[in-house]
Design an enzyme around this catalytic site. Structure first.
Site, PDB file in Angstrom:
ATOM      1  N   LYS A 113      35.540  27.896  35.612  1.00  0.00           N
ATOM      2  CA  LYS A 113      36.139  27.536  34.481  1.00  0.00           C
ATOM      3  C   LYS A 113      35.565  26.677  33.419  1.00  0.00           C
ATOM      4  CE  LYS A 113      40.552  28.578  36.613  1.00  0.00           C
ATOM      5  NZ  LYS A 113      41.913  28.446  37.202  1.00  0.00           N
ATOM      6  N   LYS A 197      36.841  38.937  38.913  1.00  0.00           N
ATOM      7  CA  LYS A 197      38.123  39.026  39.621  1.00  0.00           C
ATOM      8  C   LYS A 197      39.251  39.166  38.550  1.00  0.00           C
ATOM      9  CE  LYS A 197      39.874  34.486  40.433  1.00  0.00           C
ATOM     10  NZ  LYS A 197      41.052  34.048  40.957  1.00  0.00           N
ATOM     11  N   LYS A 200      44.775  35.963  35.585  1.00  0.00           N
ATOM     12  CA  LYS A 200      45.764  35.640  34.658  1.00  0.00           C
ATOM     13  C   LYS A 200      45.286  35.251  32.998  1.00  0.00           C
ATOM     14  CE  LYS A 200      48.396  33.433  38.101  1.00  0.00           C
ATOM     15  NZ  LYS A 200      47.523  32.382  38.530  1.00  0.00           N
TER      16      LYS A 200
END
Ligand code: AQP
Length: 329
Positions: A113, A197, A200
């Protein structure tokens, strides 16, 4: 003998997708029959990356409705919003004091992230400390088992480490939880990139299938999903994009990948994808119908009741923790 306890949650950080459903919610629905279950909408985790406040609140309610529409039963499970039980943030602070920053820096999700932010020196402390909040969520409730997707197992390991350290330092306080992952659903990959993966927060909506996506959108996304360069339908690590689609098909049709390959071996991607899209539309239809029947005010009442039930457990734990640490007079 009393039932073992499970705790798990999802961030209201975007549209809930097939990865969240197959990797988490679907398993919870079965587990709630055998475990004392607590399910949370982890809005405090969601704000570790920027969120639009109005949207965050809407998404929080949407996730709660999706839990219910998928079969989480408030008569069997406690269902609540994380920020409504303030013990989570208080325990997080206390656990900060037994956490090494070196351990936080090693977390794969943190590295993922912050990848783009590193150059900008813009990394927020909340993102680094995310796993401590997750540990607090789990440890507050004497959780035995945490059902999660594979991506979260590293955070569970850290939770165990913090619990062990705390127990050694202050005496037996926390239960050491174990992570629980179902094999096939452990990681659903992005439709536009099978090396990452399904997520969202992916930059393209062609990465994910939303649980609330309508039939046209689902068809469009599946037909656009990337496949591998050779036309043969085979289940192999050399064809990760196709393997991911076969995994999805196998999970929703409850068939072995072998059965799917046998059926489509002599047909092309087109037939395979058309049938997969149709199966997905039918698979999600009952959840979407249940969702549309839910009333927002009724759901808010369920969440308030759930927060009260959760707080009762969390308060007791926090009193014990603070006493052991010598806090207060
Ligand atoms: N692709 C996935 N395959 C299987 N399981 C998955 N989970 C998430 N993505 C997949 C599982 O869903 C639960 C909730 O995850 P989360 O919302 O707390 O955060 P996340 O893992 O970071 O999910 P996203 O979708 O990637 O959200 P963003 O983009 O906001 O970070 C967890 O049990 C997770 O394992």
């Amino acid at each position: 003998m009393s039932k073992k306890r499970i705790f798990s949650g999802i961030q209201p950080s975007g549209n809930i997708h097939l990865g969240n459903y197959l990797g988490a919610i679907k398993n919870w629905v079965n587990l709630q029959n055998d475990y004392d279950s607590i399910f949370c909408i982890v809005d405090l985790h969601a704000i570790t990356v920027p969120q639009d406040p109005q949207k965050l609140s809407q998404k929080t309610l949407e996730v709660a409705k999706l839990y219910l529409a998928s079969g989480i039963n408030p008569k069997k499970s406690i269902l609540f919003v994380q920020s409504q039980v303030q013990e989570h943030t208080e325990l997080m602070w206390l656990l900060n004091t037994v956490t090494n920053t070196g351990d936080l820096n090693k977390m794969t999700q943190f590295k993922h992230k912050t990848h783009k932010e590193i150059e900008k020196e813009n990394i927020k402390a909340g993102l680094l400390n995310y796993p401590i909040l997750m540990a607090a969520d789990i440890l507050l409730y004497d959780t035995d088992v945490v059902p999660v997707g594979e991506d979260q197992l590293q955070h569970i390991e850290l939770t165990r480490k913090l619990a062990r350290k705390f127990n050694q330092k202050f005496g037996d306080t926390f239960v050491l939880p174990t992570g629980f992952t179902r094999n096939k659903s452990k990681r659903i990959m992005g439709l536009d990139n099978p090396t990452k993966k399904m997520s969202k927060s992916a930059s393209s909506e062609y990465n994910w299938i939303g649980i609330l996506d309508d039939s046209e959108t689902i068809k469009k996304k599946i037909m656009k999903a990337i496949t591998d360069s050779t036309p043969e339908i085979e289940y192999s690590d050399k064809k990760p994009a196709l393997k991911n689609l076969i995994n999805i098909f196998s999970l929703i049709a409850d068939k072995k990948p072998r059965e799917i390959i046998e059926k489509y071996q002599n047909q092309g991607y087109k037939e395979f994808k058309e049938d997969l899209a149709e199966s997905l539309v039918n698979y999600l239809k009952p959840i979407q119908e249940n969702y549309s029947k839910l009333n927002d005010e009724d759901v808010k009442k369920i969440l308030t009741l759930g927060a009260n039930q959760a707080r009762e457990i969390a308060e007791n734990k926090l009193v014990e923790v603070k006493k052991k640490m010598g806090l207060g007079i």
